[in-house]
Design an enzyme around this catalytic site. Structure first.
Site, mmCIF file in Angstrom:
data_model
loop_
_atom_site.group_PDB
_atom_site.id
_atom_site.type_symbol
_atom_site.label_atom_id
_atom_site.label_comp_id
_atom_site.label_asym_id
_atom_site.label_seq_id
_atom_site.Cartn_x
_atom_site.Cartn_y
_atom_site.Cartn_z
ATOM 1 N N ARG A 149 62.755 -10.892 -17.471
ATOM 2 C CA ARG A 149 63.305 -11.587 -16.306
ATOM 3 C C ARG A 149 64.477 -12.494 -16.650
ATOM 4 O O ARG A 149 64.910 -13.278 -15.814
ATOM 5 C CB ARG A 149 62.193 -12.349 -15.588
ATOM 6 C CG ARG A 149 61.063 -11.432 -15.202
ATOM 7 C CD ARG A 149 60.184 -11.901 -14.079
ATOM 8 N NE ARG A 149 59.161 -10.895 -13.896
ATOM 9 C CZ ARG A 149 58.020 -10.856 -14.606
ATOM 10 N NH1 ARG A 149 57.727 -11.812 -15.463
ATOM 11 N NH2 ARG A 149 57.160 -9.872 -14.433
ATOM 12 N N GLY A 209 49.288 -11.338 -19.856
ATOM 13 C CA GLY A 209 48.090 -10.834 -20.518
ATOM 14 C C GLY A 209 46.798 -11.020 -19.750
ATOM 15 O O GLY A 209 45.725 -10.724 -20.258
ATOM 16 N N GLY A 210 46.890 -11.479 -18.508
ATOM 17 C CA GLY A 210 45.698 -11.678 -17.693
ATOM 18 C C GLY A 210 44.946 -10.380 -17.406
ATOM 19 O O GLY A 210 43.807 -10.410 -16.968
ATOM 20 N N GLU A 211 45.571 -9.247 -17.688
ATOM 21 C CA GLU A 211 44.900 -7.950 -17.509
ATOM 22 C C GLU A 211 44.252 -7.481 -18.809
ATOM 23 O O GLU A 211 43.730 -6.368 -18.887
ATOM 24 C CB GLU A 211 45.917 -6.911 -17.030
ATOM 25 C CG GLU A 211 46.131 -6.923 -15.534
ATOM 26 C CD GLU A 211 46.654 -8.248 -14.992
ATOM 27 O OE1 GLU A 211 47.567 -8.827 -15.614
ATOM 28 O OE2 GLU A 211 46.136 -8.721 -13.977
ATOM 29 N N TRP A 279 53.395 -16.246 -15.687
ATOM 30 C CA TRP A 279 54.371 -15.154 -15.642
ATOM 31 C C TRP A 279 55.790 -15.600 -15.410
ATOM 32 O O TRP A 279 56.729 -14.843 -15.634
ATOM 33 C CB TRP A 279 53.986 -14.175 -14.529
ATOM 34 C CG TRP A 279 52.740 -13.414 -14.794
ATOM 35 C CD1 TRP A 279 51.459 -13.841 -14.606
ATOM 36 C CD2 TRP A 279 52.638 -12.082 -15.309
ATOM 37 N NE1 TRP A 279 50.580 -12.848 -14.971
ATOM 38 C CE2 TRP A 279 51.277 -11.758 -15.390
ATOM 39 C CE3 TRP A 279 53.585 -11.120 -15.689
ATOM 40 C CZ2 TRP A 279 50.813 -10.524 -15.851
ATOM 41 C CZ3 TRP A 279 53.129 -9.888 -16.144
ATOM 42 C CH2 TRP A 279 51.765 -9.597 -16.227
ATOM 43 N N ASN A 297 45.481 -14.759 -12.706
ATOM 44 C CA ASN A 297 44.089 -14.359 -12.473
ATOM 45 C C ASN A 297 43.198 -14.497 -13.713
ATOM 46 O O ASN A 297 43.658 -14.403 -14.837
ATOM 47 C CB ASN A 297 44.040 -12.897 -12.022
ATOM 48 C CG ASN A 297 44.637 -11.967 -13.046
ATOM 49 O OD1 ASN A 297 45.850 -11.847 -13.128
ATOM 50 N ND2 ASN A 297 43.809 -11.321 -13.847
ATOM 51 N N ASP A 340 42.195 -10.625 -7.711
ATOM 52 C CA ASP A 340 43.533 -10.747 -8.289
ATOM 53 C C ASP A 340 44.554 -11.229 -7.257
ATOM 54 O O ASP A 340 45.717 -10.872 -7.314
ATOM 55 C CB ASP A 340 43.994 -9.428 -8.927
ATOM 56 C CG ASP A 340 45.251 -9.627 -9.772
ATOM 57 O OD1 ASP A 340 45.574 -10.788 -10.085
ATOM 58 O OD2 ASP A 340 45.920 -8.631 -10.092
ATOM 59 N N ASP A 342 46.169 -13.877 -7.100
ATOM 60 C CA ASP A 342 46.371 -15.067 -7.926
ATOM 61 C C ASP A 342 47.688 -15.757 -7.616
ATOM 62 O O ASP A 342 48.306 -15.516 -6.589
ATOM 63 C CB ASP A 342 46.226 -14.715 -9.406
ATOM 64 C CG ASP A 342 47.269 -13.715 -9.875
ATOM 65 O OD1 ASP A 342 47.880 -13.072 -9.014
ATOM 66 O OD2 ASP A 342 47.456 -13.582 -11.084
#
Lengths: 570, 199
Positions: A149, A209-211, A279, A297, A340, A342
């Site tokens: 980004r 990395g929340g996933e 993020w 999340n 999720d 979030d």
């Protein structure tokens, strides 16, 4: 945060672009196509602090430390925006999602692409000065596309976070690597896609990395040496919280709190894999020396039974001390999230009326829930939340094995897309998605950090239409001032200008300008690929430009492109 | 079914015999080169990772990402197999990456599997129904962390599906255990026939 739509749980894994061993290894070589312009200047702390009033440059990803994405120049207005034409198109060598917010310093633009390429170009002609390709490590683990980004700048140095979870410092003049620092272990699911913030000699950066079952954080590194100065974990060791029954807007989340309490008493060690990614670029208030960001999340996204409690500080707006990284306050939107839905879009510092009608300093956030939340900046207390910007139905039905339908879908509402604010009008502008989904839960043990760990699935409903909505909210009242429906869900981010215009892109290639007061569409241009990035504006030799990347998007599978379009009035 | 049971017993017997004859090597030691470590793998998994034994999976042409993660899971205890656990235990991250890279670059040999055409057809139909290709891609080519299973050993595929179903194997982040939970024993047999016959 987020999930590419459509797909059954298992399938999500692949579409997200979890890259693997040996993926995208590239050299560190830089290529000088043309000597760097002599106009490039060093960026002082004063310039960074005064960016909100500087129409010449765009030196923060979101325009200024307050993240308003409000450009202070007013050369382009409703009267002449119709004459906006492309001045050049810069083609990168990377055909993949573009989410970059270009940085512009004295007519030199710095932009990034997927897989961590950086380009320095002439911001009036598109001629290339240099091209940096990050040498990717052997392991990368990332959700939702190989995105980047943008860079942050301070002094003569650019800073970028990488998919292999490094912070790299580049010489702005040459693109040469000055140093790099490993932020966290990509083998455990950490990666970087956000543009950092640099303030008072500190580079602030969070983590994805929340996933994958990470423990989220924001870290501060010394801008000169890369030395780690502090770490704020978005997941405290005691994550149970206050056992909130309702969400922040007062709706029952249907938790079985007795069962959760019993489970928590048995084992609370899961804080180490509880997620809480950050993020997007933090906002900074230098008056109070406070950093504001939102944490995403809990992990796993949909399967809550193995993470009892409120899962602090996931799905929260958080304020920490700039100098020490210590906790000041937090406000949790959804405790024990299993949808999720979030908090991702970066917080914005502005002013709005409090409940008594007095104008106060606030921090606002656009949620995946579809609300804009307005908080007291000193305490975090919720002053108000806006009308829902997209349809909400069946909240908060619990996910089931077979799937439970609830709106909004798991991408929002407002995804990572930064909102913009027009401080004169007290309005926020948010890019929303409407994607009806069913939420499915599946028991799933921690898979070691390298495999997508959703604990279920989000599925779009093929028979239900998806669309987007650009929504202006009056921050003093929470009422919707205007809305503009788009044929596709919106991801990318908004630009507002002092010419009282709002710019926003769509997945079908249109980049459009609207009247900031009424939402009337005033101009559009089709870029030929998804415009799913936040636009910026700047001035060179007395002429205002608008720039935006059109690279499509992995998450909503918008047509990919590789270009930055730059517009000016004819 | 009876017929198959008999075959299985014979196969298992053969393998035990092989191991009893001392051909299964000791786990790799830290001093070994990668080439020597490859030799340890190929003692069971066959030359270049083209296994000749029904219960040992083919490694040749497998995705490096998947191989690396499975080794890591054996080493860190998220996947269990009495033979693989001690093999993976001494491996370093670099070893695992190098071995994964090596086997991913080997050419997979045709399986030579003699399939039952009726079962293959049923397996294909079941695969379409439960959306295998959404992760494993068309023809089960695999990608990233999702394994290539086209032409994989019939007995091995059957065992893995049964293990996912019974939650004896749970290092899948919930995806395969969820799908396998919906499969009958006959479905599993048909799918294994279909998959083994793909290459």
């Amino acid at each position: 945060m987020n999930h590419r739509i459509t797909i059954a749980g298992a399938a999500v894994a692949l579409a997200l672009g979890i890259s693997g061993v040996g993926a995208q290894e590239t050299g560190t070589a830089t290529v000088s196509a043309k000597p760097m312009s002599g106009n490039l200047t060093s960026i002082s702390d004063a310039m960074l602090q005064n960016a909100a009033g500087d129409p010449k440059n765009w030196i923060h990803p979101n325009g200024n430390y307050s993240n308003t994405r409000y450009y202070p120049g007013a050369q382009i207005t409703a009267a002449n925006v119709g004459k906006l034409v492309p001045k050049f198109v810069f083609q990168t060598a990377v055909l993949e999602s573009m989410e970059t917010a270009p940085i512009v310093i004295n007519g030199i633009m710095f932009l990034t692409t997927s897989f961590n390429h950086v380009y320095a170009i002439d911001a009036t002609t598109g001629e290339e000065f240099w091209h940096y390709k990050h040498k990717m490590g052997p392991i990368t683990t990332f959700c939702c596309g190989p995105n980047n980004r943008g860079v942050a700048v301070s002094g003569d140095t650019l800073y970028m976070g990488t998919l292999d979870a490094k912070l790299v410092a580049l010489d702005a003049k040459t693109g040469k690597l000055l140093w790099e620092k490993q932020i966290a272990d990509p083998d455990k699911g950490y990666s970087e896609t956000m543009a950092p913030a640099v303030v008072d000699g500190k580079v602030l950066i969070g983590t994805n990395g929340g996933e994958y079952g990470i423990r989220g954080f924001v870290k501060a590194f010394d801008a000169k040496t890369g030395e780690l100065l502090w770490t704020f974990y978005t997941i405290p060791e005691k994550s149970e919280g206050v056992w909130a029954k309702n969400d922040l807007t007062g709706r029952d989340m249907h938790r079985n709190i007795d069962a959760e309490k019993a489970a928590y008493a048995k084992d609370s060690s899961f804080y180490q894999t509880l997620g809480g990614g950050v993020w997007m670029t933090p906002a900074v208030d230098l008056k109070t020396r406070t950093v504001f960001f939102v944490a995403g999340n809990p992990s796993p996204d949909l399967y809550g039974a193995i993470r009892p409690g409120d899962n602090l500080y996931t799905d929260s707006l958080i304020a920490v001390d700039l100098d020490k990284g210590t906790y000041k306050w937090h406000s949790q939107y959804i405790a024990h999230d299993v949808w999720d839905l979030d908090a991702v879009s970066p917080p914005i510092l502005t002013q709005a009326k409090d409940a008594s009608g007095k104008m106060v300093d606030v921090v606002i956030h656009g949620g995946k829930t579809g609300h804009v939340y307005v908080h007291d900046r000193a305490t975090g207390k919720l002053i108000r939340f806006s009308e829902a910007m997209i349809p909400q139905e069946n909240m908060w039905v619990l996910p089931t094995k077979e799937g439970a339908r609830m709106l909004p879908g798991a991408n929002g509402g407002v995804e990572w897309s930064p909102m913009a604010v027009n401080p004169k009008l007290h309005m926020s502008y948010a890019a929303n998605l409407h994607q009806p989904m069913t939420y499915h839960v599946e028991e799933a043990a921690y898979p070691g950090g390298s495999k997508l760990w959703l604990g279920g699935a989000f599925k779009t409903i093929p028979s239900e239409e998806q669309w987007g909505q650009l929504v202006a909210v009056n921050l003093d009242t929470g009422k919707i001032a205007w809305k503009h429906k788009t044929p596709q869900p919106l991801i990318g981010g908004v630009l507002a200008t002092a010419g009282d215009l709002v710019f926003n892109g769509e997945a079908n290639g249109w980049y459009k300008a609207y009247d900031a007061r009424t939402g009337k569409e005033l101009w559009k241009y089709n870029c030929g690929a998804g415009v799913n990035s936040p636009g910026v504006s700047y001035m060179v030799d007395g002429k205002q430009y608008i720039a935006v990347a059109a690279g499509g998007n992995n998450q909503i599978d918008a047509k990919r492109g590789n270009s930055v379009f730059v517009f000016a009035v004819q | 079914m009876l017929f198959r049971t008999v075959l299985l017993s014979v196969t298992a017997g053969l393998c035990l015999t092989t191991i009893a004859h001392g051909q299964a090597p000791p786990p790799p030691s830290t001093g070994m080169s990668i080439a020597e470590k490859v030799d340890v793998c190929t003692a069971c998994h066959g030359p270049n990772g083209n296994s000749a034994s029904p219960q040992y999976p083919v490694l040749a042409g497998q995705n490096a990402r998947y191989l690396y993660l499975q080794l890591k899971d054996f080493k860190e205890g998220r996947r269990h197999d009495p033979q693989m656990d001690p093999m993976a235990a001494p491996l370093t991250r670099d070893d695992m990456l190098a071995l994964a890279d090596y086997f991913s670059k080997q050419k997979q040999a045709p399986s030579g599997f003699k399939a039952d055409a009726a079962k293959v057809a049923l397996g294909r139909s079941k695969a379409d129904e439960v959306l295998c290709a959404m992760c494993h891609l068309g023809e089960f080519a695999g990608q990233n962390e999702i394994p290539r299973v086209a032409g994989q050993k019939y007995e091995y595929v059957k065992k893995q599906l049964a293990d996912f179903k019974a939650r004896r194997r749970t290092n899948d982040a919930g995806n395969m255990t969820s799908v396998a939970g919906t499969l009958s024993d006959a479905d599993i047999d048909n799918l294994a026939q279909y998959i083994a016959n793909l290459y």
